[in-house]
Design an enzyme around this catalytic site. Structure first.
Site, PDB file in Angstrom:
ATOM      1  N   ASP A 197       8.971  21.571 -23.579  1.00  0.00           N
ATOM      2  CA  ASP A 197       9.359  22.978 -23.400  1.00  0.00           C
ATOM      3  C   ASP A 197      10.874  23.114 -23.459  1.00  0.00           C
ATOM      4  OD1 ASP A 197       6.712  23.466 -22.881  1.00  0.00           O
ATOM      5  OD2 ASP A 197       6.945  23.292 -20.691  1.00  0.00           O
ATOM      6  N   GLU A 257       0.696  25.018 -16.571  1.00  0.00           N
ATOM      7  CA  GLU A 257       0.088  25.789 -17.669  1.00  0.00           C
ATOM      8  C   GLU A 257      -0.105  27.249 -17.288  1.00  0.00           C
ATOM      9  OE1 GLU A 257       0.074  24.698 -20.552  1.00  0.00           O
ATOM     10  OE2 GLU A 257       0.515  22.635 -19.972  1.00  0.00           O
TER      11      GLU A 257
END
Ligand code: ADP
Length: 605
Positions: free
Chosen positions: A498, A422
């Site tokens: 992603d 993150e």
């Protein structure tokens, strides 16, 4: 007593009818009569005490004269084959006759003819009624449409309830005016609009707008879904259309709203497997729309999110000749929708709905209504009397990522991987020029599967995205995996989403937006279903498709390397922020930015 209420009603009805028949019959059969022996009858004749005698097949009915002992009752006795009876009757002076039926023929007919039919009809009605309910409409209502009629007070919606759709409202205002005052238009010779098609993604407020038109014009509102027309039996849909229009004309002026019109309005030649029922329904709809007199004030509104598959005949002038686009709301629109829905919710005065609107790019009206409601529920859960900003922020996250899953136990190593992943996203975001600022980083898992996430908050609403911005977005998406590589030297499955999104973006740069030198401005894919998933369809040869793949891969590789470079040069920063995140689990924008600003002050760090 009976489990099945309907069965008990049937049985009670049958019992009542049987009792009624018995009473009726007994009255008809003269219960006051009295049986006497045959010799007594002969004796009475001899004594001339009989006034009248009726001889039937099996019995003789005797009416005594006045002044005799039995004068008040009717007597009867069994019929005996007696040749001398007629002589006896003659001598007694009694009036006599044979074979007169014992009751009125009308009564006999009622008892034996009408009552059984009556009972069968009642039983059938109950039975079919029960089946009807089970089958949701069926037998007795074949061909009847299931349109719900909302009276004006029931729609209760006005244009004030619809926010962020100003253009759509403007187009529909004319229809409201026409329903209010059709004369104004007919006097000048203007043809009135028969129908309008509301086009837009699900949840943008198409149904709401149609109800608001009916509410504003104070006219009844018929609502039906396209799929309600299409039944298993051919001809049913067409008959429903006829029925709907005849009902609507009776209630004119009124609004008829057909939701999901694509269910019947699908282009007739587009599909291989033609559907007779649907085509017939569509034909009926077309001819009804041509046939009805618009000056009566019936306006048909229809909604769809797949306008491209509609039959051209539906869209021609005189039918749904107006298309009203009800698109996803922009920043201002989202804020207005949030305001409409927060009217009925007690809110803290410091709340910024603008911030919520900013963090909900791409959300439709239905999502926003849901967010406000979720925030109110959270406030109750936290024992608050009013909704505060925290509840709204949390509601946005609940809608986007699901509820917090505090009980999920992750191993320290997994937690570390998620934290670096993150922070990888966040750091690349902060260090690139064409990105939106980081709003929040968290490693609290969510029920929808995310183990952590980084939220960005756009500073302004964007309608155009530049090539640089697209490349930076892809780099940010790949930043998570890059951080894992740098820190741990190994990779995990955590980056699947992603990768998917980055590939999609890179691919559309090549095939839709013409952003590569190789293909210049050539359209290689086109977007179908613009209002639904917007999935692109390839329209090039297979060789070109392979080249598109290569170009896409190039972009991804280039962005991946860039992300790795950025993180590599800021490795220390990456570690420090990740440690902090591991410690606190959630970092807000200020906490995160203080790291970045601190780094700028001390470049050697
Ligand atoms: P659609 O018919 O386009 O799928 P709906 O009209 O059924 O969407 O919208 C569902 C709900 O979402 C509405 O009842 C309303 O509460 C909310 N909503 C959607 N769009 C708006 C809007 N523009 N303004 C206010 N509320 C909206």
């Amino acid at each position: 007593m009976f489990k099945n209420k309907r069965l008990s009603i049937i049985l009670i009805n049958i019992a009542v009818i049987i009792v009624a028949i018995l009473v009726f019959r007994s009255v008809a059969a003269n219960m006051s009569s009295k049986k006497i022996p045959y010799n007594k009858f002969v004796e009475m004749l001899n004594k001339k005490q009989v006034k009248k005698v009726v001889i039937q097949n099996d019995k003789i009915i005797i009416m005594p004269k006045k002044g005799t002992k039995e004068e008040k009752s009717i007597l009867y006795t069994g019929a005996i084959n007696n040749d001398k009876l007629v002589d006896l009757l003659e001598k007694s002076g009694a009036e006599y006759s044979q074979n007169v039926s014992e009751s009125n023929p009308l009564i006999t007919f009622l008892i034996y003819g009408v009552f059984p039919i009556f009972i069968i009809l009642i039983a059938a009605r109950f039975l079919f009624g029960a089946m009807d309910k089970k089958m949701g409409g069926g037998i007795m209502s074949f061909g009847k449409n299931t349109a719900k009629l909302y009276a004006e007070s029931q729609t209760g919606k006005t244009f004030n309830d619809v926010a962020g759709q100003e253009e759509a409202k403007e187009s529909l205002e004319e229809i409201v005016d026409f329903l209010h005052n059709p004369k104004k238009y007919t006097e000048i010779g203007a043809k009135l609009p028969k129908g309008a098609l509301l086009v837009g993604p699900p949840g943008t407020g198409k149904t709401l707008l149609a109800k608001a038109v009916a509410g504003e014009a104070k006219v009844p509102f018929f609502s039906l879904s396209g799929s309600d027309f299409v039944e298993m039996f051919v001809g049913m849909g067409a008959s429903r259309v006829r029925d709907l229009f005849s009902q609507a004309e009776q209630k004119a002026p009124c609004i008829v709203f057909i939701d999901e019109i694509d269910a019947i309005g699908k282009s007739r030649d587009a599909s291989m497997n033609s559907n007779d029922e649907r085509e017939q329904t569509l034909n009926q709809l077309l001819s009804e729309m041509d046939g009805f007199d618009s000056s009566k004030g019936v306006v048909i509104l229809a909604a769809t999110n797949r306008p491209e598959i509609l039959d051209k005949a539906l869209l021609r002038p005189g039918r749904f000749d107006r298309t009203v686009i009800v698109d996803k709301p922009d920043l201002k629109g989202r804020e207005a929708i949030l305001r409409v829905h927060s009217k009925s919710v007690k809110m803290d005065s410091t709340i910024s709905l603008e911030d919520i609107a900013k963090s909900t790019v791409g959300a439709v009206g239905a999502d926003l209504a849901n967010i406000v409601n979720e925030a109110a529920l959270l406030a109750v859960k936290n024992n608050r009397k009013v909704v505060c900003q925290e509840d709204l922020d949390e509601a946005v996250e609940v809608i986007i990522a699901g509820k917090e899953k505090k009980d999920r136990i992750m191993s320290p190593r997994e937690k570390r991987i998620v934290a670096f992943h993150e922070v990888g996203h966040a750091l690349v975001t902060a260090l690139l020029d064409h990105t939106d600022p980081v709003h929040k980083i968290t490693i609290v898992p969510r029920t929808m599967g995310a183990l952590g996430y980084t939220m960005q908050l756009p500073t302004e609403e964007k309608y155009l995205v530049s090539k640089e911005e697209m490349l930076d977005q892809i780099t940010v998406m790949l930043g998570g995996r890059s951080a894992e590589e740098i820190e741990f030297g190994s990779i995990s499955t955590g980056a699947s989403n992603d990768i998917e999104r980055a590939t999609e973006s890179a691919r559309s740069m090549v095939s839709i937006y013409g952003m590569t030198d190789k293909f210049d401005m050539m359209a290689l894919e086109s977007v179908k279903n613009r209002y639904l998933d917007g999935r692109p369809v390839l329209n090039c040869s297979e060789t070109t498709a392979t080249e598109i793949d290569n170009e896409t891969l190039n972009i991804i590789k280039q962005c991946h390397n860039k992300a790795k470079d950025i993180l590599d040069t800021n490795r220390d920063l990456l570690t420090r922020i990740a440690e902090k995140l591991l410690d606190k689990e959630t970092l807000n924008a200020d906490e995160f930015m203080s790291f970045i600003e601190h780094r700028n002050d001390n470049p050697e760090l």
